[in-house]
Every structure is written in C-alpha cells, then in structure tokens.
Design an enzyme around this catalytic site. Structure first.
Site, mmCIF file in Angstrom:
data_model
loop_
_atom_site.group_PDB
_atom_site.id
_atom_site.type_symbol
_atom_site.label_atom_id
_atom_site.label_comp_id
_atom_site.label_asym_id
_atom_site.label_seq_id
_atom_site.Cartn_x
_atom_site.Cartn_y
_atom_site.Cartn_z
ATOM 1 N N LYS A 1 7.155 -0.927 -0.026
ATOM 2 C CA LYS A 1 6.700 0.447 -0.226
ATOM 3 C C LYS A 1 5.382 0.697 0.503
ATOM 4 O O LYS A 1 5.158 1.778 1.025
ATOM 5 C CB LYS A 1 6.610 0.788 -1.719
ATOM 6 C CG LYS A 1 5.586 -0.040 -2.494
ATOM 7 C CD LYS A 1 5.608 0.291 -3.981
ATOM 8 C CE LYS A 1 4.772 -0.670 -4.800
ATOM 9 N NZ LYS A 1 3.378 -0.854 -4.331
ATOM 10 N N ARG A 76 3.451 4.326 -12.806
ATOM 11 C CA ARG A 76 4.286 3.168 -13.112
ATOM 12 C C ARG A 76 4.726 3.138 -14.566
ATOM 13 O O ARG A 76 5.466 2.214 -14.949
ATOM 14 C CB ARG A 76 3.500 1.902 -12.823
ATOM 15 C CG ARG A 76 4.086 1.164 -11.580
ATOM 16 C CD ARG A 76 3.194 0.133 -11.238
ATOM 17 N NE ARG A 76 3.533 -1.013 -10.516
ATOM 18 C CZ ARG A 76 3.098 -1.248 -9.272
ATOM 19 N NH1 ARG A 76 2.475 -0.320 -8.602
ATOM 20 N NH2 ARG A 76 3.318 -2.401 -8.725
ATOM 21 N N ARG A 115 5.914 -12.608 2.139
ATOM 22 C CA ARG A 115 4.615 -11.939 2.308
ATOM 23 C C ARG A 115 3.490 -12.815 1.764
ATOM 24 O O ARG A 115 2.391 -12.854 2.315
ATOM 25 C CB ARG A 115 4.628 -10.585 1.576
ATOM 26 C CG ARG A 115 3.324 -9.814 1.702
ATOM 27 C CD ARG A 115 3.420 -8.430 1.118
ATOM 28 N NE ARG A 115 3.441 -8.425 -0.346
ATOM 29 C CZ ARG A 115 3.551 -7.315 -1.094
ATOM 30 N NH1 ARG A 115 3.673 -6.141 -0.515
ATOM 31 N NH2 ARG A 115 3.562 -7.397 -2.406
ATOM 32 N N ARG A 121 -2.089 -12.890 -1.538
ATOM 33 C CA ARG A 121 -1.953 -12.309 -2.882
ATOM 34 C C ARG A 121 -1.412 -13.352 -3.840
ATOM 35 O O ARG A 121 -0.300 -13.845 -3.647
ATOM 36 C CB ARG A 121 -1.016 -11.088 -2.823
ATOM 37 C CG ARG A 121 -1.705 -9.834 -2.342
ATOM 38 C CD ARG A 121 -0.765 -8.657 -2.301
ATOM 39 N NE ARG A 121 -0.173 -8.329 -3.613
ATOM 40 C CZ ARG A 121 0.437 -7.175 -3.867
ATOM 41 N NH1 ARG A 121 0.519 -6.246 -2.925
ATOM 42 N NH2 ARG A 121 0.960 -6.947 -5.054
ATOM 43 N N ARG A 133 7.319 -9.252 -12.507
ATOM 44 C CA ARG A 133 7.012 -7.897 -12.035
ATOM 45 C C ARG A 133 8.287 -7.061 -11.989
ATOM 46 O O ARG A 133 8.274 -5.864 -12.283
ATOM 47 C CB ARG A 133 6.336 -7.947 -10.653
ATOM 48 C CG ARG A 133 4.871 -8.392 -10.752
ATOM 49 C CD ARG A 133 4.388 -9.076 -9.488
ATOM 50 N NE ARG A 133 4.231 -8.187 -8.350
ATOM 51 C CZ ARG A 133 4.118 -8.622 -7.094
ATOM 52 N NH1 ARG A 133 4.142 -9.926 -6.824
ATOM 53 N NH2 ARG A 133 3.973 -7.774 -6.114
#
Ligand code: AMP
Length: 179
Positions: A1, A76, A115, A121, A133
C-alpha cells in the site's frame, strides 16, 4: 500500500498521510509516544485510537492538506473511522473513497519477509508478527470496510499483479471518485 500511495501522491499532487510512517518517525526520535508505540508495533498490534486520531488531527490541520490528502494505513478501526468522519464533517468535508488492496495472507507474508531483509523494520522480520498483523487486520480493520460500504464509498481492487497494473486500476478508481 505504501508503494501505491507514493505513486498516487505524485500523480494527484496531494500529501500521503501514513500513520505507520508517523509512528516510525516518533520511534526514531525517541519521543514518549514513540517509546509507547514501539512495543505495540513490534508485537504486530494496533496503537491506541486516541494516539492515532490526535496524530491525524494535527496533520490534516497543516497547510499542505488544504486541497485533499491520501491516508495510508488509516483508519484501521471502526472507532478511528467514526472519529475521522466527525473530524472531516467539522471541516465541512468528507472522505471521497476508501480503497482496499486485496492480497492473500500467503502473498503478504512472502512480500513482507522480503521487505524485512532491507527495510530494517522489526515487524517485518518475524513471520509470527506478520501473521499476527494479518489476524488483527481481519478482526479490527475489516469492519472499517462495512462502515464505508454503508456510505457507498468502499471499493476493493486486486493487489496482485504488477505495480503498474495495480496503479492503473487505482488511478481509474480515484478519477471516478473525485471526478
Ligand atoms: P504500517 O506502516 O501501516 O504497516 O503500520 C505499521 C504499524 O504501525 C502497524 O502494525 C500498527 O502497529 C501501527 N499503526 C499504523 N497505523 C495505525 C493505525 N491507523 N492504527 C493503529 N495502529 C497503527
């Protein structure tokens, strides 16, 4: 996103407001908010609605938001959506469109682990946190879709395909929504 939000920001000339980026900046700066948020983010949970809503409220009051903005990763929760509707309504405006990118859990796990190799991260380096998540998304964030469906503002597009294909579908949808 985030990838797509960046392209949209460029094409439509509006700021991208990523609550995740704002939280990561607070973590990096070591502010009390950042210290509190880090624990939640590392565990794959959601930062409190109150913190998020305050961040967004301050951000959209800035001058560059006067002619529109794109949220990335917000709202969210249903409570965030309700607070956002109220906030925008107090400014005589409202959300034009809410777009979800549809990707399977397995594809997401693959993308985020990949990623994580370069992003640094912590929430991308552990498969259990990525799956958490996804579970939090289903439990807490998917009700946001119903919230905006009721208002006729929710749309979903396939998030699997090339970056260009997805961007084309997104741009078409946004053109229709703001046109
Ligand atoms: P993101 O960059 O959108 O993937 O967000 C990374 C993490 O930041 C999430 O897993 C949450 O812990 C936190 N976060 C970002 N946006 C929100 C939000 N709108 N509400 C609650 N937590 C958020």
């Amino acid at each position: 996103k985030g990838t797509q939000a960046n392209y949209i920001k460029e094409k439509f000339g509006i700021p991208q407001i990523s609550t995740g980026d704002m939280l990561r900046a607070a973590v990096k700066a070591g502010t009390p908010l950042g210290i509190a948020a880090k624990k939640v983010m590392d565990a794959g949970g959601l930062v409190s609605d109150e913190i998020i809503i305050n961040l967004v409220k301050e951000r959209i009051a800035q001058a560059d938001c006067a002619h529109g903005f794109l949220f990335d990763g917000f709202p969210r929760t249903e409570a965030q959506a309700v607070a956002l509707d109220q906030l925008l309504s107090s400014k005589q405006t409202s959300i034009s469109a809410v777009i979800a990118l549809d990707v399977t859990e397995e594809e997401l796990v693959k993308r985020l682990l990949n990623r994580g190799k370069t992003s640094g991260r912590t929430d991308d380096s552990d498969e259990a946190v990525i799956r958490k998540r996804f579970a939090v998304y289903l439990a807490e964030t998917s009700p946001v879709a119903s919230h905006y469906k009721k208002a006729g503002k929710f749309q979903t597009i396939p998030g699997e395909g090339t970056v260009d294909e997805i961007f084309h579908s997104l741009s078409t949808l946004i053109d229709q929504s703001i046109g």
